[in-house]
Scaffold this motif. Structure first.
Motif, PDB file in Angstrom:
ATOM      1  N   LYS A  12       0.895  -1.261  -0.020  1.00 45.37           N
ATOM      2  CA  LYS A  12       0.029   0.070   0.078  1.00 45.37           C
ATOM      3  C   LYS A  12       0.759   1.205   0.046  1.00 45.37           C
ATOM      4  N   LEU A  13       1.339   1.567  -1.166  1.00 46.93           N
ATOM      5  CA  LEU A  13       2.241   2.939  -1.293  1.00 46.93           C
ATOM      6  C   LEU A  13       1.350   3.490  -2.436  1.00 46.93           C
ATOM      7  N   GLU A  14       1.483   5.105  -2.000  1.00 45.29           N
ATOM      8  CA  GLU A  14       0.375   5.551  -2.826  1.00 45.29           C
ATOM      9  C   GLU A  14       1.144   6.729  -3.686  1.00 45.29           C
ATOM     10  N   THR A  15       2.409   7.022  -3.541  1.00 41.88           N
ATOM     11  CA  THR A  15       3.106   7.939  -4.388  1.00 41.88           C
ATOM     12  C   THR A  15       4.765   7.290  -4.885  1.00 41.88           C
ATOM     13  N   LEU A  78       2.272  -3.363  -6.309  1.00 44.79           N
ATOM     14  CA  LEU A  78       1.368  -2.460  -5.441  1.00 44.79           C
ATOM     15  C   LEU A  78      -0.199  -2.873  -5.325  1.00 44.79           C
ATOM     16  N   GLN A  79      -0.731  -2.478  -4.287  1.00 47.66           N
ATOM     17  CA  GLN A  79      -2.232  -2.843  -4.185  1.00 47.66           C
ATOM     18  C   GLN A  79      -2.873  -2.035  -5.316  1.00 47.66           C
ATOM     19  N   ASP A  80      -2.547  -0.723  -5.313  1.00 53.25           N
ATOM     20  CA  ASP A  80      -3.449   0.084  -6.516  1.00 53.25           C
ATOM     21  C   ASP A  80      -2.426   0.825  -7.185  1.00 53.25           C
ATOM     22  N   SER A  81      -2.645   0.975  -8.391  1.00 55.98           N
ATOM     23  CA  SER A  81      -1.714   1.675  -9.289  1.00 55.98           C
ATOM     24  C   SER A  81      -1.504   3.146  -9.009  1.00 55.98           C
ATOM     25  N   ILE A  82      -0.345   3.566  -9.293  1.00 50.19           N
ATOM     26  CA  ILE A  82      -0.120   5.209  -8.839  1.00 50.19           C
ATOM     27  C   ILE A  82       0.461   5.733 -10.007  1.00 50.19           C
ATOM     28  N   ASP A  83       0.432   7.081  -9.904  1.00 49.94           N
ATOM     29  CA  ASP A  83       0.915   8.173 -11.094  1.00 49.94           C
ATOM     30  C   ASP A  83       2.437   7.945 -11.107  1.00 49.94           C
ATOM     31  N   GLN A  93       1.688   0.004 -11.516  1.00 50.93           N
ATOM     32  CA  GLN A  93       1.411  -1.020 -10.495  1.00 50.93           C
ATOM     33  C   GLN A  93       2.525  -2.040 -10.111  1.00 50.93           C
TER      34      GLN A  93
END
Length: 151
Positions: A12-15, A78-83, A93
């Motif tokens: 869970k990494l968002e950036t 990653l759990q979710d794709s990030i920019d 991802q």
């Protein structure tokens, strides 16, 4: 180069910043670096030259750094794709981070990147990474598709 302990799924990494911090943190735990902050800085320096976001949600952030003590590849899903400012404009991802000591002669930085970039052209490999249920699944895929990168 890649061990089972260097494969991380559904983080869970968002950036991009959080990803680079995570890479440096894990590299420090694995004994790949003793200069965590320098490693993050070197990853950013490389990223500023040209985005390491390739296509189809894959990125290969890499550095050849004095902060790295031995060559290593960290695999992160990653759990979710990030920019990531990728070349195809899609978010990222799947990350293969290549860390190589500056001046390393035992394994070529460019050979590793070339090998992974070629692998990422294979749809069957990308689909298998996306569908992997465990780190062991990814490890076995890398054993199957690469030669000399897993240990």
């Amino acid at each position: 180069m890649i061990t089972r302990e260097q494969i991380y799924l559904d983080e869970k990494l968002e950036t991009k910043s959080a990803v680079f911090e995570f890479i440096a943190q894990e590299a420090e735990k694995l004994g790949v670096t003793v200069h965590r902050e320098q490693l993050v800085q070197d990853l950013w320096e490389r990223e500023k030259v040209y985005s390491t976001g390739l296509q189809d949600q894959f990125a290969i952030p890499h550095t050849q750094s004095e902060a790295v003590t031995r060559p290593a590849v960290l695999v992160i899903r990653l759990q979710d794709s990030i920019d990531w400012a990728s070349h195809d404009g899609k978010p990222v991802q799947y990350i293969f981070s290549i860390l190589v000591p500056k001046g390393s002669v035992d394994v070529s930085h460019l050979q590793i990147i070339s090998s992974l970039a070629t692998l990422l052209l294979e749809d069957s490999f990308k689909e298998a990474v996306a569908g992997a249920k465990s780190g062991d699944d990814v490890y076995h895929l890398l054993e199957q598709y690469t030669e000399g990168l897993v240990s």
